[in-house]
Write an enzyme that holds these catalytic residues in place. Sequence first.
Site, PDB file in Angstrom:
ATOM      1  N   ASP A 265       0.836  -1.194   0.000  1.00 25.92           N
ATOM      2  CA  ASP A 265       0.000   0.000   0.000  1.00 25.92           C
ATOM      3  C   ASP A 265       0.874   1.248   0.000  1.00 25.92           C
ATOM      4  O   ASP A 265       1.349   1.680   1.048  1.00 25.92           O
ATOM      5  CB  ASP A 265      -0.926  -0.018   1.233  1.00 25.92           C
ATOM      6  CG  ASP A 265      -1.835   1.203   1.285  1.00 25.92           C
ATOM      7  OD1 ASP A 265      -1.948   1.907   0.261  1.00 25.92           O
ATOM      8  OD2 ASP A 265      -2.442   1.439   2.354  1.00 25.92           O
ATOM      9  N   LYS A 272       1.670   7.946   0.308  1.00 30.27           N
ATOM     10  CA  LYS A 272       2.092   8.001   1.712  1.00 30.27           C
ATOM     11  C   LYS A 272       3.472   8.661   1.809  1.00 30.27           C
ATOM     12  O   LYS A 272       4.250   8.594   0.853  1.00 30.27           O
ATOM     13  CB  LYS A 272       2.202   6.579   2.273  1.00 30.27           C
ATOM     14  CG  LYS A 272       0.880   5.896   2.539  1.00 30.27           C
ATOM     15  CD  LYS A 272       1.108   4.518   3.147  1.00 30.27           C
ATOM     16  CE  LYS A 272      -0.205   3.774   3.358  1.00 30.27           C
ATOM     17  NZ  LYS A 272      -1.082   4.401   4.364  1.00 30.27           N
ATOM     18  N   ASP A 283       0.167  -5.035   4.625  1.00 29.04           N
ATOM     19  CA  ASP A 283      -1.220  -4.608   4.423  1.00 29.04           C
ATOM     20  C   ASP A 283      -2.096  -5.730   3.838  1.00 29.04           C
ATOM     21  O   ASP A 283      -3.270  -5.522   3.537  1.00 29.04           O
ATOM     22  CB  ASP A 283      -1.243  -3.363   3.532  1.00 29.04           C
ATOM     23  CG  ASP A 283      -2.410  -2.437   3.861  1.00 29.04           C
ATOM     24  OD1 ASP A 283      -2.967  -2.559   4.959  1.00 29.04           O
ATOM     25  OD2 ASP A 283      -2.753  -1.608   3.003  1.00 29.04           O
ATOM     26  N   ASP A 342      -5.628   6.452  -0.692  1.00 27.98           N
ATOM     27  CA  ASP A 342      -5.002   5.678   0.387  1.00 27.98           C
ATOM     28  C   ASP A 342      -6.053   5.010   1.278  1.00 27.98           C
ATOM     29  O   ASP A 342      -5.727   4.175   2.115  1.00 27.98           O
ATOM     30  CB  ASP A 342      -4.102   6.603   1.221  1.00 27.98           C
ATOM     31  CG  ASP A 342      -3.124   5.831   2.088  1.00 27.98           C
ATOM     32  OD1 ASP A 342      -2.994   4.602   1.879  1.00 27.98           O
ATOM     33  OD2 ASP A 342      -2.497   6.454   2.961  1.00 27.98           O
ATOM     34  N   ARG A 346     -10.988  -0.483   2.215  1.00 28.89           N
ATOM     35  CA  ARG A 346     -12.453  -0.558   2.268  1.00 28.89           C
ATOM     36  C   ARG A 346     -13.048  -0.786   0.876  1.00 28.89           C
ATOM     37  O   ARG A 346     -14.110  -1.371   0.742  1.00 28.89           O
ATOM     38  CB  ARG A 346     -13.001   0.716   2.927  1.00 28.89           C
ATOM     39  CG  ARG A 346     -12.708   1.979   2.188  1.00 28.89           C
ATOM     40  CD  ARG A 346     -12.841   3.230   3.073  1.00 28.89           C
ATOM     41  NE  ARG A 346     -11.687   3.383   3.982  1.00 28.89           N
ATOM     42  CZ  ARG A 346     -11.568   4.353   4.874  1.00 28.89           C
ATOM     43  NH1 ARG A 346     -12.525   5.252   5.028  1.00 28.89           N
ATOM     44  NH2 ARG A 346     -10.506   4.415   5.647  1.00 28.89           N
TER      45      ARG A 346
HETATM   46  N1  BES Z   1      -3.176   0.235   5.226  1.00 29.27           N
HETATM   47  C1  BES Z   1      -3.520   1.492   5.776  1.00 29.27           C
HETATM   48  C2  BES Z   1      -3.774   1.449   7.272  1.00 29.27           C
HETATM   49  C3  BES Z   1      -2.605   1.090   8.158  1.00 29.27           C
HETATM   50  C4  BES Z   1      -1.906   2.097   8.815  1.00 29.27           C
HETATM   51  C5  BES Z   1      -2.264  -0.225   8.380  1.00 29.27           C
HETATM   52  C6  BES Z   1      -0.863   1.757   9.656  1.00 29.27           C
HETATM   53  C7  BES Z   1      -1.224  -0.546   9.216  1.00 29.27           C
HETATM   54  C8  BES Z   1      -0.525   0.443   9.858  1.00 29.27           C
HETATM   55  C9  BES Z   1      -4.793   2.013   5.090  1.00 29.27           C
HETATM   56  O1  BES Z   1      -4.960   1.626   3.783  1.00 29.27           O
HETATM   57  C10 BES Z   1      -4.708   3.499   5.095  1.00 29.27           C
HETATM   58  O2  BES Z   1      -3.854   4.009   4.458  1.00 29.27           O
HETATM   59  N2  BES Z   1      -5.609   4.136   5.814  1.00 29.27           N
HETATM   60  C11 BES Z   1      -5.628   5.551   5.912  1.00 29.27           C
HETATM   61  C12 BES Z   1      -7.042   6.014   5.746  1.00 29.27           C
HETATM   62  C13 BES Z   1      -7.187   7.497   5.548  1.00 29.27           C
HETATM   63  C14 BES Z   1      -6.622   7.907   4.198  1.00 29.27           C
HETATM   64  C15 BES Z   1      -8.648   7.871   5.644  1.00 29.27           C
HETATM   65  C16 BES Z   1      -5.101   5.921   7.281  1.00 29.27           C
HETATM   66  O3  BES Z   1      -5.358   5.211   8.240  1.00 29.27           O
HETATM   67  O4  BES Z   1      -4.376   6.912   7.366  1.00 29.27           O
HETATM   68 ZN    ZN Z   2      -4.052  -0.130   3.217  1.00 32.00          ZN
HETATM   69 MN    MN Z   3      -4.005   2.940   2.428  1.00 33.48          MN
END
Ligand code: BES
Ligand code: ZN
Ligand code: MN
Length: 497
Positions: A265, A272, A283, A342, A346
Amino acid sequence: MKIVFKKEPNLNVRVISGCGEDLSISSTLAATNSEEFSFITQALKSKSFTGKSGKYAEATVPNKKSPTLVGMVGYGDISKFTAAKIVALGGSIASYIKTISGDDVCIIMDNLKADSLTDAQIAANLAYGLLLKSWAFDKYKKPKDDAPKLPKTITFVTPSPDKAEVAFEELKAVADGVFLTRELVSEPCNIIYPETFVDRVQDLKKLGVKIEVLEEKDMAKLGMNALLGVGQGSVKDSKLLILTWDGGKKDQPPVAIVGKGVTFDTGGISLKPSANMDEMKMDMAGAGVVAGLLQALASRKAQVNVVGVAGLVENMPSGSAQRPGDVVKAMSGTTVEILNTDAEGRLVLADALWYTQNRFKPKVMINLATLTGAILVALGHEFAGLFSNNDDLSQKLIEAGQATDEPLWRMPLSEAFDKDIESDIADIRNIGTGGLAGSSTAAQFLQRFVNDVPWAHLDIAGTASTKKDKSLSGKGASGFGVRLLNDYIQKNFEGKS
Ligand code: BES
Ligand code: ZN
Ligand code: MN
């Protein structure tokens, strides 16, 4: 490392025994009338060994051709032992054992007692904890001569070795499932991507698991545009992996387990930051649990029908990647405005959940996903977040979490969060409006793709991989979820505990 169970202790090898705060010693060891035993009794008197949990005493028994090292492990308050504590004790022995170096180790802990466990189960659970904790991902490292090593053989002394062997067999099946999950999560993303993930689970066929894979063209026909959109920037093809274990009655509706399998990811166009981006190789941990759990269930021949579905994609930025602002139509017909590429997990789950509930009509549907960073803020590495539309399912999952030391904490879904994902130009948006309650708005998004089946979402972003050692795993992948769901399924669907 070979694990065996025997009635008679072997005192010519490294010996590990233990006692609780009452300092009462193994009667098997006492009955040997050995130098080892007399050393231990002396040591207990002369040293300030308290038997407290986490305390050790050790010495070499003199006057022997090859001196024997005897280690004593503190059990702590033995009156409060449960199966989970026995497993954790086994884990702590794994760490200790590496420090004493020796090819052969004999563990004499037949003075342990635990609620509702037989002697054989106690020995098996100790061995289980030891096994779980001794796993390491070292395939890419040159072995060092002076590195602490695990013994070749560990013998557990127990009054009923045959029964212990049988009990251990079943636990070992679960441990091997946990190890498959840990391996998949630990592998770097140039090695594990959707295609190679599917390759890696082919061995499950030998155990009787059916494997089916939907390719991009199949998913396109089904209208899985939410999932496909996430993978469209990657040169790696997306896949939907379906694992079926039919161990139950023919007409029994299955338990469905759905996993997020984003093999890397980057965030996509909503890229990111580069610091720690490597961690996003984990991920796909939800999909890893699906694979590990099905292996565990099949190898212990669980009498239950279970279907595991994993949405496998790589989230990359490129000329063909999804853009913020794009609108996609999911398989359910719901249109989604992508405001942050990101928030991709979902989108993958939206189609995987919809497909699973419609095709398999499951009795319950549980998904696992490293879904949000926000769950780490709330619960750290200690609890996974539990979101559910069903109180009974929640309670049973929480109990399974307690029994396996993979704890869950229930978090809220609500109409207010549901409102927060309404979009101006589509049915829903893929992020909330204010950046608050990020784990709940993500869960609420998933619920939009769930009909009236009892459903639970486990946000394992904080527990799938940790920077510190845990009681049953080293740093890195933990396999969190496999033992929890194995226990939940065993207690609620197999009619035995
Ligand atoms: N894979 C990430 C979440 C994640 C963060 C997993 C840290 C493991 C460790 C997910 O896809 C993500 O990026 N989520 C974002 C959502 C946001 C853009 C609304 C997040 O949590 O920042
Ligand atoms: Zn993710
Ligand atoms: Mn993500």
